[in-house]
Design a protein around this motif. Structure first.
Motif, PDB file in Angstrom:
ATOM      1  N   ILE A   1      65.342  53.259  25.341  1.00 58.07           N
ATOM      2  CA  ILE A   1      65.738  51.984  25.939  1.00 58.07           C
ATOM      3  C   ILE A   1      64.557  51.334  26.655  1.00 58.07           C
ATOM      4  O   ILE A   1      64.278  50.146  26.485  1.00 58.07           O
ATOM      5  N   PHE A   2      63.854  52.120  27.474  1.00 58.61           N
ATOM      6  CA  PHE A   2      62.718  51.569  28.215  1.00 58.61           C
ATOM      7  C   PHE A   2      61.624  51.095  27.273  1.00 58.61           C
ATOM      8  O   PHE A   2      60.992  50.055  27.503  1.00 58.61           O
ATOM      9  N   ALA A   3      61.394  51.865  26.196  1.00 59.06           N
ATOM     10  CA  ALA A   3      60.369  51.469  25.228  1.00 59.06           C
ATOM     11  C   ALA A   3      60.758  50.172  24.532  1.00 59.06           C
ATOM     12  O   ALA A   3      59.921  49.279  24.337  1.00 59.06           O
ATOM     13  N   ASP A   4      62.033  50.039  24.173  1.00 56.60           N
ATOM     14  CA  ASP A   4      62.489  48.816  23.501  1.00 56.60           C
ATOM     15  C   ASP A   4      62.427  47.611  24.442  1.00 56.60           C
ATOM     16  O   ASP A   4      62.082  46.505  24.020  1.00 56.60           O
ATOM     17  N   ALA A   5      62.756  47.835  25.725  1.00 55.92           N
ATOM     18  CA  ALA A   5      62.640  46.750  26.703  1.00 55.92           C
ATOM     19  C   ALA A   5      61.182  46.341  26.875  1.00 55.92           C
ATOM     20  O   ALA A   5      60.852  45.149  26.949  1.00 55.92           O
TER      21      ALA A   5
ATOM     22  N   ALA B   1      67.102  41.627  22.063  1.00 51.31           N
ATOM     23  CA  ALA B   1      66.187  42.658  21.581  1.00 51.31           C
ATOM     24  C   ALA B   1      66.892  44.002  21.439  1.00 51.31           C
ATOM     25  O   ALA B   1      66.682  44.722  20.445  1.00 51.31           O
ATOM     26  N   LEU B   2      67.730  44.344  22.402  1.00 53.26           N
ATOM     27  CA  LEU B   2      68.422  45.631  22.338  1.00 53.26           C
ATOM     28  C   LEU B   2      69.453  45.655  21.209  1.00 53.26           C
ATOM     29  O   LEU B   2      69.617  46.672  20.520  1.00 53.26           O
ATOM     30  N   ARG B   3      70.161  44.542  21.014  1.00 53.88           N
ATOM     31  CA  ARG B   3      71.119  44.492  19.916  1.00 53.88           C
ATOM     32  C   ARG B   3      70.398  44.638  18.572  1.00 53.88           C
ATOM     33  O   ARG B   3      70.883  45.330  17.665  1.00 53.88           O
ATOM     34  N   ASP B   4      69.243  43.995  18.447  1.00 51.39           N
ATOM     35  CA  ASP B   4      68.488  44.074  17.200  1.00 51.39           C
ATOM     36  C   ASP B   4      68.055  45.511  16.904  1.00 51.39           C
ATOM     37  O   ASP B   4      67.885  45.888  15.744  1.00 51.39           O
ATOM     38  N   ARG B   5      67.895  46.300  17.953  1.00 54.40           N
ATOM     39  CA  ARG B   5      67.460  47.678  17.781  1.00 54.40           C
ATOM     40  C   ARG B   5      68.634  48.659  17.731  1.00 54.40           C
ATOM     41  O   ARG B   5      68.459  49.870  17.837  1.00 54.40           O
ATOM     42  N   GLY B   6      69.846  48.111  17.632  1.00 55.92           N
ATOM     43  CA  GLY B   6      71.008  48.948  17.404  1.00 55.92           C
ATOM     44  C   GLY B   6      71.749  49.451  18.637  1.00 55.92           C
ATOM     45  O   GLY B   6      72.677  50.263  18.517  1.00 55.92           O
ATOM     46  N   TRP B   7      71.388  48.939  19.793  1.00 54.49           N
ATOM     47  CA  TRP B   7      72.074  49.397  21.000  1.00 54.49           C
ATOM     48  C   TRP B   7      73.408  48.639  21.180  1.00 54.49           C
ATOM     49  O   TRP B   7      73.510  47.480  20.847  1.00 54.49           O
ATOM     50  N   ALA B   8      74.401  49.374  21.721  1.00 51.11           N
ATOM     51  CA  ALA B   8      75.707  48.758  21.984  1.00 51.11           C
ATOM     52  C   ALA B   8      75.751  48.291  23.418  1.00 51.11           C
ATOM     53  O   ALA B   8      75.628  49.082  24.364  1.00 51.11           O
ATOM     54  N   LEU B   9      75.880  46.971  23.607  1.00 49.98           N
ATOM     55  CA  LEU B   9      75.915  46.390  24.940  1.00 49.98           C
ATOM     56  C   LEU B   9      77.348  46.212  25.418  1.00 49.98           C
ATOM     57  O   LEU B   9      78.263  46.002  24.602  1.00 49.98           O
ATOM     58  N   ARG B  10      77.537  46.297  26.713  1.00 52.21           N
ATOM     59  CA  ARG B  10      78.857  46.106  27.310  1.00 52.21           C
ATOM     60  C   ARG B  10      78.772  45.025  28.382  1.00 52.21           C
ATOM     61  O   ARG B  10      77.756  44.828  29.026  1.00 52.21           O
ATOM     62  N   GLN B  11      79.888  44.326  28.575  1.00 53.88           N
ATOM     63  CA  GLN B  11      79.932  43.277  29.584  1.00 53.88           C
ATOM     64  C   GLN B  11      80.026  43.913  30.971  1.00 53.88           C
ATOM     65  O   GLN B  11      80.641  44.937  31.137  1.00 53.88           O
TER      66      GLN B  11
END
Length: 361
Positions: free
Chosen positions: A309-313, A351-361
């Motif tokens: 996560i930190f690397a993708d950010a 960016a996180l969605r593009d890398r496959g991470w699941a985001l929550r509200q």
């Protein structure tokens, strides 16, 4: 500073000794429990052998109630050119030393505002004080050489020196440390006999409020016994607020609409006072607090998830200002809450969605 003697090899004393050793200072360690001093020495904090003669600085790292006796013994044996203590209470020990008739020109009371829930040398770390305030309480009689030695110690520990009056310090730590410790413990005590079904609902809020309740009770008895008045005054004010909150909540149960409105207004006022107080807590790097937005990411409890996560950010050019993890009860998963500047939210989210991470509200 070339040599130092650390009297008391718990968390604070051993951490300071480790920092001094890293800067090339020869550190001698002593403790009422020789085994604890040997443990600190084995960790690389110095040697548990006695110095051949006076050292440059003696650091007394014992509970507040024992500071006067330990300092008096060290000063009478002329073990150092300068003496400091690192106890969390400053006014009382100094008055006790004055009553003993000691020459206090070579003494300076200090307090590093850093610690952990765990105690003892095994919990120590050379970077424990890095970036943290370290209070110094000199008087008009304090020898300049002793003040310089204390400032050198603070610098070696990469802490931030803060000069205060001893009694003002005691009132301040009662507010920001001692009273919160008791309140945290009181909240945590409500959980001791709570139903298991209720405890399983614990979330990040209760974890935050009760984190410091895990601290060593024996250590806190020593601290609170040395600063009871200011803490009792603050708890009295908190008790008045609690009484008002109880009356307001009872009013919310009333069938009388006017009483319910009054109760609601009182509760809202209390919450808004809390908002106003929270805003005054210093933010990142001690600066004025800033308002960050949260990007919440669902992660599995597996090695390397946070690093990814930190690397993708970082690859997206986003600086993570702060981070919290909320664990899912009974599941191998959790939410990582990334605190970022408001304008960074859409960029980081995309960016996180593009890398496959699941985001929550």
């Amino acid at each position: 500073m070339r040599t130092a003697l650390v009297l008391g090899t718990g968390l604070i004393g051993t951490s300071a000794a480790l920092a001094l050793v890293q800067r090339g200072v020869t550190v001698h360690l002593a403790d009422h429990d020789p085994e604890q001093a040997r443990t600190a020495a084995a960790l690389g904090a110095g040697t548990d052998t006695a110095p051949d003669g006076p050292v440059d600085l003696a650091v007394v790292a014992v509970p507040p109630a024992h500071v006067p006796a330990v300092l008096a013994d060290a000063m009478r044996r002329e073990t150092a050119r300068g003496y400091i203590d690192v106890a969390s209470v400053k006014g009382g020990p100094r008055r006790d030393l004055e009553a003993l008739g000691l020459d206090l020109t070579r003494y300076l009371g200090t307090h590093p505002m850093s610690g952990r829930e765990k105690s003892g040398p095994l919990a120590a770390s050379a970077d424990l004080f890095e970036g943290r305030p370290w209070v110094l309480t000199p008087t008009r009689d304090t020898d300049t050489e002793v003040l310089n030695l204390a400032l050198e110690l603070v610098s070696f520990c990469r802490a931030v020196p803060v000069v205060m009056d001893a009694d003002a310090h005691d009132r301040a730590v009662a507010l920001v440390s001692h009273m919160p410790q008791l309140v945290s413990s009181m909240v945590a005590a409500r959980l001791e006999h709570a139903e298991e079904a209720a405890v399983r609902l614990c979330g990040q809020g209760i974890r935050d409020v009760t984190r410091i309740a895990a601290s060593d009770p024996r250590m806190w008895i020593d601290i609170l016994s040395a600063n009871p008045g200011p803490v009792a005054d603050l708890l009295s004010d908190v008790a008045a607020d609690l009484d008002e909150a109880v009356r307001a909540l009872r009013a919310l149960q009333s069938s009388d609409e006017a009483k319910r409105r009054e109760g609601s207004s009182t509760v809202e006022s209390l919450l808004r006072r809390g908002n106003a107080g929270r805003v005054r807590v210093p933010g990142k790097h001690g600066s004025a607090p800033r308002s960050y937005e949260v990007v919440a990411v669902l992660i599995d409890d597996q090695p390397g998830q946070l690093a990814r996560i930190f690397a993708d950010a970082g690859a997206a050019g986003i600086n993570i200002e702060d981070v919290r993890i909320e664990h899912a009860t009974g599941q191998q998963a959790g939410l990582v809450q990334l605190m970022v500047e408001p304008q960074a939210v859409p960029v980081l989210s995309a960016a996180l969605r593009d890398r496959g991470w699941a985001l929550r509200q």
